[in-house]
Motif scaffolding. Sequence first.
Motif, PDB file in Angstrom:
ATOM      1  N   THR A   1       5.248   4.627  16.491  1.00  0.00           N
ATOM      2  CA  THR A   1       5.939   3.780  15.514  1.00  0.00           C
ATOM      3  C   THR A   1       5.496   4.001  14.067  1.00  0.00           C
ATOM      4  O   THR A   1       6.184   3.555  13.154  1.00  0.00           O
ATOM      5  N   VAL A   2       4.390   4.682  13.836  1.00  0.00           N
ATOM      6  CA  VAL A   2       3.944   4.915  12.458  1.00  0.00           C
ATOM      7  C   VAL A   2       4.617   6.130  11.829  1.00  0.00           C
ATOM      8  O   VAL A   2       4.437   6.386  10.639  1.00  0.00           O
ATOM      9  N   VAL A   3       5.409   6.867  12.603  1.00  0.00           N
ATOM     10  CA  VAL A   3       6.131   8.018  12.065  1.00  0.00           C
ATOM     11  C   VAL A   3       7.576   7.609  11.809  1.00  0.00           C
ATOM     12  O   VAL A   3       8.260   7.127  12.699  1.00  0.00           O
ATOM     13  N   ASP A   4       8.042   7.798  10.573  1.00  0.00           N
ATOM     14  CA  ASP A   4       9.410   7.438  10.196  1.00  0.00           C
ATOM     15  C   ASP A   4      10.259   8.709  10.228  1.00  0.00           C
ATOM     16  O   ASP A   4      10.464   9.358   9.199  1.00  0.00           O
TER      17      ASP A   4
ATOM     18  N   ALA B   1       0.839  -1.198   0.000  1.00  0.00           N
ATOM     19  CA  ALA B   1       0.000   0.000   0.000  1.00  0.00           C
ATOM     20  C   ALA B   1       0.878   1.253   0.000  1.00  0.00           C
ATOM     21  O   ALA B   1       1.989   1.233   0.525  1.00  0.00           O
ATOM     22  N   PRO B   2       0.403   2.345  -0.575  1.00  0.00           N
ATOM     23  CA  PRO B   2       1.199   3.568  -0.593  1.00  0.00           C
ATOM     24  C   PRO B   2       1.355   4.147   0.807  1.00  0.00           C
ATOM     25  O   PRO B   2       0.476   4.007   1.653  1.00  0.00           O
ATOM     26  N   ARG B   3       2.507   4.766   1.038  1.00  0.00           N
ATOM     27  CA  ARG B   3       2.743   5.462   2.304  1.00  0.00           C
ATOM     28  C   ARG B   3       2.315   6.909   2.132  1.00  0.00           C
ATOM     29  O   ARG B   3       2.407   7.471   1.049  1.00  0.00           O
ATOM     30  N   TRP B   4       1.869   7.523   3.209  1.00  0.00           N
ATOM     31  CA  TRP B   4       1.394   8.903   3.165  1.00  0.00           C
ATOM     32  C   TRP B   4       2.382   9.823   3.853  1.00  0.00           C
ATOM     33  O   TRP B   4       2.993   9.473   4.842  1.00  0.00           O
ATOM     34  N   ILE B   5       2.532  11.023   3.320  1.00  0.00           N
ATOM     35  CA  ILE B   5       3.425  12.045   3.851  1.00  0.00           C
ATOM     36  C   ILE B   5       2.575  13.167   4.428  1.00  0.00           C
ATOM     37  O   ILE B   5       1.629  13.630   3.789  1.00  0.00           O
ATOM     38  N   ILE B   6       2.904  13.623   5.622  1.00  0.00           N
ATOM     39  CA  ILE B   6       2.234  14.769   6.226  1.00  0.00           C
ATOM     40  C   ILE B   6       3.128  15.986   6.046  1.00  0.00           C
ATOM     41  O   ILE B   6       4.255  16.008   6.528  1.00  0.00           O
ATOM     42  N   HIS B   7       2.654  16.977   5.328  1.00  0.00           N
ATOM     43  CA  HIS B   7       3.393  18.224   5.148  1.00  0.00           C
ATOM     44  C   HIS B   7       2.907  19.172   6.242  1.00  0.00           C
ATOM     45  O   HIS B   7       1.720  19.469   6.320  1.00  0.00           O
ATOM     46  N   LEU B   8       3.818  19.615   7.075  1.00  0.00           N
ATOM     47  CA  LEU B   8       3.466  20.414   8.248  1.00  0.00           C
ATOM     48  C   LEU B   8       4.093  21.804   8.138  1.00  0.00           C
ATOM     49  O   LEU B   8       5.227  22.017   8.562  1.00  0.00           O
ATOM     50  N   PRO B   9       3.398  22.754   7.520  1.00  0.00           N
ATOM     51  CA  PRO B   9       3.953  24.104   7.376  1.00  0.00           C
ATOM     52  C   PRO B   9       4.158  24.768   8.738  1.00  0.00           C
ATOM     53  O   PRO B   9       3.433  24.499   9.690  1.00  0.00           O
ATOM     54  N   THR B  10       5.165  25.625   8.801  1.00  0.00           N
ATOM     55  CA  THR B  10       5.450  26.374  10.020  1.00  0.00           C
ATOM     56  C   THR B  10       5.580  27.856   9.686  1.00  0.00           C
ATOM     57  O   THR B  10       5.590  28.240   8.517  1.00  0.00           O
ATOM     58  N   THR B  11       5.727  28.664  10.721  1.00  0.00           N
ATOM     59  CA  THR B  11       6.007  30.088  10.529  1.00  0.00           C
ATOM     60  C   THR B  11       7.485  30.380  10.748  1.00  0.00           C
ATOM     61  O   THR B  11       7.893  31.539  10.769  1.00  0.00           O
TER      62      THR B  11
END
Length: 83
Positions: free
Chosen positions: A35-38, A3-13
């Motif tokens: 454990t689900v965060v690489d 299954a595809p892995r998902w990326i979380i884009h977390l913008p900051t200031t």
Amino acid sequence: MSAPRWIIHLPTTLTSLDEAVDLAVALRDSLGHVTVVDFGETTLSEEDKQFLRTRVWCDARGDGPGRCQRRDQHDGLCVTVPE
């Protein structure tokens, strides 16, 4: 096929690379047990240059479980446990 892995884009200031690295380190330190965060694959980019990524950690795999915990392009041997 996996299954595809998902990326979380977390913008900051944040406005400096050093501050962004400090935030990435703080997130890894506080959420390392999730454990689900690489975190070894963490990269940073400027808001308008997201195609240019800066790797945060070395990411080399160790002899046992885990990856190198040191900054990318570090001097010396890899460390697979927090320094």
